[in-house]
Write an enzyme that holds these catalytic residues in place. Structure first.
Site, PDB file in Angstrom:
ATOM      1  N   TYR A   1       1.031  -1.067   0.228  1.00  5.97           N
ATOM      2  CA  TYR A   1       0.298  -0.072  -0.046  1.00  5.97           C
ATOM      3  C   TYR A   1       0.865   1.392  -0.348  1.00  5.97           C
ATOM      4  CZ  TYR A   1      -3.742  -2.970   1.208  1.00  5.97           C
ATOM      5  OH  TYR A   1      -4.502  -3.808   1.286  1.00  5.97           O
TER       6      TYR A   1
ATOM      7  N   LYS B   1       4.315 -15.201   2.721  1.00  3.53           N
ATOM      8  CA  LYS B   1       4.146 -16.593   1.309  1.00  3.53           C
ATOM      9  C   LYS B   1       5.906 -16.361   0.940  1.00  3.53           C
ATOM     10  CE  LYS B   1       1.158 -18.305  -2.278  1.00  3.53           C
ATOM     11  NZ  LYS B   1       0.798 -18.899  -2.545  1.00  3.53           N
TER      12      LYS B   1
ATOM     13  N   ASP C   1      -2.084 -18.387   2.076  1.00  6.21           N
ATOM     14  CA  ASP C   1      -3.741 -19.428   1.065  1.00  6.21           C
ATOM     15  C   ASP C   1      -3.765 -20.557   2.193  1.00  6.21           C
ATOM     16  OD1 ASP C   1      -0.930 -19.841   1.324  1.00  6.21           O
ATOM     17  OD2 ASP C   1      -1.386 -20.977  -1.008  1.00  6.21           O
TER      18      ASP C   1
ATOM     19  N   ASP D   1      -5.205  -6.918   5.686  1.00 12.14           N
ATOM     20  CA  ASP D   1      -6.132  -6.357   5.722  1.00 12.14           C
ATOM     21  C   ASP D   1      -7.010  -7.508   5.385  1.00 12.14           C
ATOM     22  OD1 ASP D   1      -8.344  -4.435   4.732  1.00 12.14           O
ATOM     23  OD2 ASP D   1      -7.119  -3.834   3.072  1.00 12.14           O
TER      24      ASP D   1
ATOM     25  N   ASP E   1     -10.646  -8.792   7.632  1.00 15.17           N
ATOM     26  CA  ASP E   1     -12.100  -9.095   7.312  1.00 15.17           C
ATOM     27  C   ASP E   1     -13.279 -10.463   7.955  1.00 15.17           C
ATOM     28  OD1 ASP E   1     -12.302  -6.125   7.132  1.00 15.17           O
ATOM     29  OD2 ASP E   1     -13.076  -6.429   5.021  1.00 15.17           O
TER      30      ASP E   1
END
Ligand code: NAD
Length: 352
Positions: free
Chosen positions: A141, A191, A223, A247, A251
């Site tokens: 970001y 990852k 994942d 992020d 959620d």
């Protein structure tokens, strides 16, 4: 204690949930003999409308000089034009950067009385008590270069994923220190099979883990982590991960608790002013109706008392009052009930 708290109600349901949370904090102040001075500022879409900027220098300076900042939510369809030169979310990113809050803490606990509000099977949810720690000021970001151009006659978009060792180390150290007061288990999510930044992430996780032999460290690919959050969340304790993975995973984790409206968050840095906000957005679909669930913001104020003001007893008093209110069956519309924002807050305050 005397404390200065900057309020940023923001847009949509923000002002509705912040005003009820201020009443909760005033009740705590009266009961425990504290003085909280509140100063309210515009931030987000409302600030664009009034000042032409989502975060003015004055508002940032006011936040930087406060003891803590309590934010509602920002954004809404009115400010969604992708071509606009400023957007509410830009103000939020600038605020986090300006306060130097590099870690976002999101506790996810499932209240036994709300197990049926979650789409997951009840047996998966028993005992879920997770703390997700998301790196907040680095990664994709913020990395540079970023933008769009035409290359070899084709339209191209670029984002850059970049991490320095110190950015990873400080959030990792925070994760281990918070794990000490919990089940002593850290799940580092990366990852590393694909990304170079994730290999550095894992390397530093191992180093910090070696300095904290009393804490169990495990590495999970993002994942796999997203799958395990749904298939077996109860075995997870502290999860620490980089900005974009966090992020998304936070959620996903919020679904476990039954409603977005239930969950608080704290953004912290080393010696910086803490920023506290519910995890949900400005909920434009219900804004102005007085039916938003204020619990995520009220629990964020408990985190503010704990992490920024060191008021553990007062923080626990709010959390217990929320727990008892839910146990007693009080529900706003998002939880299948009929209580208004004000009525839900009154139920909580009556138990303080
Ligand atoms: P949202 O979280 O605002 O809403 C998603 C759904 O959850 C909606 O149906 C909403 O009514 C419901 N909901 C959210 N909070 C609730 C509460 N306290 N009580 C009851 N129901 C609640 O997400 P969205 O609709 O994707 O985004 C709306 C706006 O908020 C967008 O402009 C987005 O950019 C912004 N946003 C801001 C933040 C922030 O300020 N930190 C975070 C996420 C989204």
């Amino acid at each position: 204690m005397k404390a200065n708290i900057t309020l940023l109600p923001g847009d949509g349901i923000g002002p509705e949930i912040i005003s009820e949370t201020v009443t909760v904090l005033e009740t705590i102040a009266a009961k425990y003999g504290h003085t909280f001075n509140f100063s309210e500022r515009l931030m987000g879409g409302c600030s664009i409308d009034k000042f032409g900027s989502s975060l003015t220098d004055e508002t940032l300076a006011d936040c930087q000089s406060a003891d803590a900042v309590l934010l509602g939510a920002v954004g809404g369809p009115k400010w969604d034009d992708p071509k606009a030169k400023d957007r509410p979310e830009r103000g939020l990113l600038a605020l986090r950067k300006g306060l130097g809050v590099f870690a976002n803490l999101r506790p996810v606990k499932v209240h036994p009385a709300l197990i049926d509000s979650s789409p997951l099977k009840p047996e998966k949810l028993k005992g879920v008590d997770i703390l997700v720690i998301r790196e907040l000021t680095g990664g994709l970001y913020f990395g540079w270069p970023k933008g769009r151009d035409i290359k070899d006659g084709r339209e191209r978009a670029v984002d850059t994923l970049e991490y320095y060792d110190y950015e990873i180390r400080r959030v990792m150290e925070l994760a281990f220190s918070l794990a000490k007061g919990r089940k002593k288990k850290v799940t580092s999510v990366d990852k590393a099979n694909v990304l170079e930044t994730s290999r550095l992430w894992r390397q530093i996780a191992v180093q910090v883990g070696a300095q904290n032999p009393d804490i169990e460290l495990e590495h999970t690919l993002v994942d796999t982590a997203s799958m395990r959050l749904i298939t077996g969340p109860a075995w997870m304790d502290v999860i620490v991960t980089e900005n974009m993975f966090g992020d998304i995973l936070t959620d996903e984790a919020s679904v476990l608790a039954g409603s977005m409206g239930m969950l608080p968050s704290a953004s912290l840095g080393a010696g910086s002013v803490g920023l506290y906000e519910p995890i949900h957005g400005s909920a434009p679909d219900i804004a102005g109706k007085g039916i938003a669930n204020p619990i995520g913001t009220i629990l964020s104020s408990a985190m503010l008392l704990r992490h920024s003001l060191g008021l553990e007893v007062e923080a626990a008093a709010i959390e217990n009052a929320v727990g008892e209110t839910i146990t007693a069956g009080a529900r706003t519309a998002d939880l299948g009930g009929k209580l208004t924002t004000k009525q839900m807050a009154a139920e909580i305050i009556s138990r303080l």
